[in-house]
Write an enzyme that holds these catalytic residues in place. Sequence first.
Site, PDB file in Angstrom:
ATOM      1  N   GLY A 136       0.827  -1.214   0.000  1.00  0.00           N
ATOM      2  CA  GLY A 136       0.000   0.000   0.000  1.00  0.00           C
ATOM      3  C   GLY A 136       0.860   1.261   0.000  1.00  0.00           C
ATOM      4  CG  MET A 137       0.397   6.164  -0.322  1.00  0.00           C
ATOM      5  SD  MET A 137      -0.903   7.298  -0.821  1.00  0.00           S
ATOM      6  CE  MET A 137      -1.836   7.492   0.691  1.00  0.00           C
TER       7      MET A 137
ATOM      8  CG  ASP B 176      -7.814 -11.847   3.450  1.00  0.00           C
ATOM      9  OD1 ASP B 176      -7.908 -10.939   4.301  1.00  0.00           O
ATOM     10  OD2 ASP B 176      -8.731 -12.168   2.673  1.00  0.00           O
TER      11      ASP B 176
ATOM     12  CB  ALA C 104      -6.392   0.135   6.125  1.00  0.00           C
TER      13      ALA C 104
ATOM     14  CE1 TYR D 278     -10.544   4.001   6.467  1.00  0.00           C
ATOM     15  CE2 TYR D 278     -10.704   6.180   7.465  1.00  0.00           C
ATOM     16  CZ  TYR D 278      -9.940   5.138   6.998  1.00  0.00           C
ATOM     17  OH  TYR D 278      -8.566   5.222   7.062  1.00  0.00           O
TER      18      TYR D 278
ATOM     19  CE  LYS E 246      -7.827   2.633  10.274  1.00  0.00           C
ATOM     20  NZ  LYS E 246      -6.828   1.637   9.763  1.00  0.00           N
TER      21      LYS E 246
HETATM   22  N1  LIG Z   1      -4.942   7.359   3.129  1.00  0.00           N
HETATM   23  C1  LIG Z   1      -5.239   8.256   4.076  1.00  0.00           C
HETATM   24  O1  LIG Z   1      -5.451   9.458   3.802  1.00  0.00           O
HETATM   25  C2  LIG Z   1      -5.302   7.820   5.523  1.00  0.00           C
HETATM   26  C3  LIG Z   1      -5.701   8.766   6.481  1.00  0.00           C
HETATM   27  C4  LIG Z   1      -5.716   8.378   7.821  1.00  0.00           C
HETATM   28  C5  LIG Z   1      -5.338   7.098   8.187  1.00  0.00           C
HETATM   29  N2  LIG Z   1      -4.962   6.204   7.229  1.00  0.00           N
HETATM   30  C6  LIG Z   1      -4.572   4.859   7.664  1.00  0.00           C
HETATM   31  O2  LIG Z   1      -3.201   4.681   7.338  1.00  0.00           O
HETATM   32  C7  LIG Z   1      -2.948   3.302   7.035  1.00  0.00           C
HETATM   33  C8  LIG Z   1      -2.292   3.170   5.682  1.00  0.00           C
HETATM   34  O3  LIG Z   1      -3.175   3.677   4.691  1.00  0.00           O
HETATM   35  P1  LIG Z   1      -2.810   3.694   3.131  1.00  0.00           P
HETATM   36  O4  LIG Z   1      -3.430   4.919   2.568  1.00  0.00           O
HETATM   37  O5  LIG Z   1      -1.359   3.419   2.936  1.00  0.00           O
HETATM   38  O6  LIG Z   1      -3.666   2.432   2.622  1.00  0.00           O
HETATM   39  P2  LIG Z   1      -3.644   1.728   1.198  1.00  0.00           P
HETATM   40  O7  LIG Z   1      -2.732   2.449   0.242  1.00  0.00           O
HETATM   41  O8  LIG Z   1      -5.073   1.535   0.808  1.00  0.00           O
HETATM   42  O9  LIG Z   1      -2.946   0.335   1.501  1.00  0.00           O
HETATM   43  C9  LIG Z   1      -3.584  -0.648   2.220  1.00  0.00           C
HETATM   44  C10 LIG Z   1      -2.995  -1.966   1.760  1.00  0.00           C
HETATM   45  O10 LIG Z   1      -3.672  -3.004   2.479  1.00  0.00           O
HETATM   46  C11 LIG Z   1      -4.012  -4.020   1.550  1.00  0.00           C
HETATM   47  N3  LIG Z   1      -5.147  -4.801   2.035  1.00  0.00           N
HETATM   48  C12 LIG Z   1      -6.469  -4.529   1.895  1.00  0.00           C
HETATM   49  N4  LIG Z   1      -7.196  -5.517   2.439  1.00  0.00           N
HETATM   50  C13 LIG Z   1      -6.325  -6.425   2.939  1.00  0.00           C
HETATM   51  C14 LIG Z   1      -6.471  -7.663   3.595  1.00  0.00           C
HETATM   52  N5  LIG Z   1      -7.679  -8.186   3.853  1.00  0.00           N
HETATM   53  N6  LIG Z   1      -5.359  -8.344   3.962  1.00  0.00           N
HETATM   54  C15 LIG Z   1      -4.127  -7.847   3.689  1.00  0.00           C
HETATM   55  N7  LIG Z   1      -3.926  -6.674   3.056  1.00  0.00           N
HETATM   56  C16 LIG Z   1      -5.005  -5.973   2.686  1.00  0.00           C
HETATM   57  C17 LIG Z   1      -4.355  -3.250   0.303  1.00  0.00           C
HETATM   58  O11 LIG Z   1      -4.387  -4.121  -0.819  1.00  0.00           O
HETATM   59  P3  LIG Z   1      -5.367  -3.738  -2.042  1.00  0.00           P
HETATM   60  O12 LIG Z   1      -4.874  -2.429  -2.581  1.00  0.00           O
HETATM   61  O13 LIG Z   1      -5.207  -4.892  -2.973  1.00  0.00           O
HETATM   62  O14 LIG Z   1      -6.751  -3.610  -1.450  1.00  0.00           O
HETATM   63  C18 LIG Z   1      -3.220  -2.246   0.267  1.00  0.00           C
HETATM   64  O15 LIG Z   1      -2.051  -2.773  -0.313  1.00  0.00           O
HETATM   65  C19 LIG Z   1      -4.310   2.609   7.164  1.00  0.00           C
HETATM   66  O16 LIG Z   1      -4.445   2.094   8.464  1.00  0.00           O
HETATM   67  C20 LIG Z   1      -5.305   3.742   6.965  1.00  0.00           C
HETATM   68  O17 LIG Z   1      -6.555   3.453   7.564  1.00  0.00           O
HETATM   69  C21 LIG Z   1      -4.941   6.537   5.906  1.00  0.00           C
END
Ligand SMILES: NC(=O)c1ccc[n+]([C@@H]2O[C@H](COP(=O)([O-])OP(=O)(O)OC[C@H]3O[C@@H](n4cnc5c(N)ncnc54)[C@H](OP(=O)(O)O)[C@@H]3O)[C@@H](O)[C@H]2O)c1
Length: 284
Positions: A10-11, A35, A59, A124, A128
Amino acid sequence: MNVLIFGAAGMLGSDLRATIPAGVTVTGIDIGEADITDRAQVASALEAIRPDWVINAAAYTAVDRAETDRAAAEAVNTVGPRFIAQEAARWNIAVAHFSTDYVFPGTADAPYRESDPVAPINAYGDTKWQGEEAVRASGAHALILRTQWLFGVAGKSFPRLMWERALARVPTRVVDDQRGRPTYTRDLAAATWKLVTQRASGTIHVTNGGAPAAWYDVAREVFARAGADGLLSACSTADYPTPARRPAYSVLSTERLESRLGAPLPEWRDALGRFLDELTASSP
Ligand SMILES: NC(=O)c1ccc[n+]([C@@H]2O[C@H](COP(=O)([O-])OP(=O)(O)OC[C@H]3O[C@@H](n4cnc5c(N)ncnc54)[C@H](OP(=O)(O)O)[C@@H]3O)[C@@H](O)[C@H]2O)c1
């Protein structure tokens, strides 16, 4: 130190892999390998690697979709973290987990502290929050990092979308009545590694520093850099309805982080500039 990362593709996961400190060995896996909603898969990954820490960067992050697809969001954001933390507790493995400003109602007028009462603003945020609680209840050594407004080269984000629109010279309206702090996953990852190395625990807010911003302020920086300032205009949340509610004010207080690390993270404008440098350097 040996660390297992879930959600490594992920990001944030990608930037955690890009910033591994000396002396740390990382195994990064994503949904293809394990998973997190499947307890047996979580258990066998932990058992195979027996890390000192597990970092959960996996996530369900589709905030609007979570309103109508709550079961899927809950599985990844609540049940998965519960499985990870409960299994980690069995092997005495420490857990780092990420959460969001959306656990708060977003009606404050001063930065939210870690101890402030929560009232998740959308589905969401609620999944969380339940995930945080599950990690706390597991008995594992747990570090919960709440963050917001993430951007990074390995994923979709608001700054990336603005950059694409500015380059394509698309007139764009952006809300100017929601305030927070944009956060570069590269800087969040570096802070995470420092906290993990210190064996920190509890809940800590981690965002870039600088004066709180509206989304419009972020877009203005991006459009200015692309020489497209004239194409951007401001609008209000009422002009831009979304399925999930968004907070008017969800700035996170980072005092606790600053006292642990000795300094705030770089200001968000600096972080945004480095992100755009990285984005332009990596585009074909
Ligand atoms: N993005 C934001 O602005 C933001 C803001 C506040 C907090 N956060 C938190 O920061 C953290 C990182 O966020 P991010 O933006 O980096 O998220 P992201 O880019 O969506 O990456 C999440 C990763 O988790 C994988 N994933 C999804 N379902 C899964 C499962 N069942 N088992 C294993 N892996 C799984 C996804 O795969 P797929 O892509 O194939 O689904 C993806 O590679 C998360 O906890 C998020 O809630 C994010």
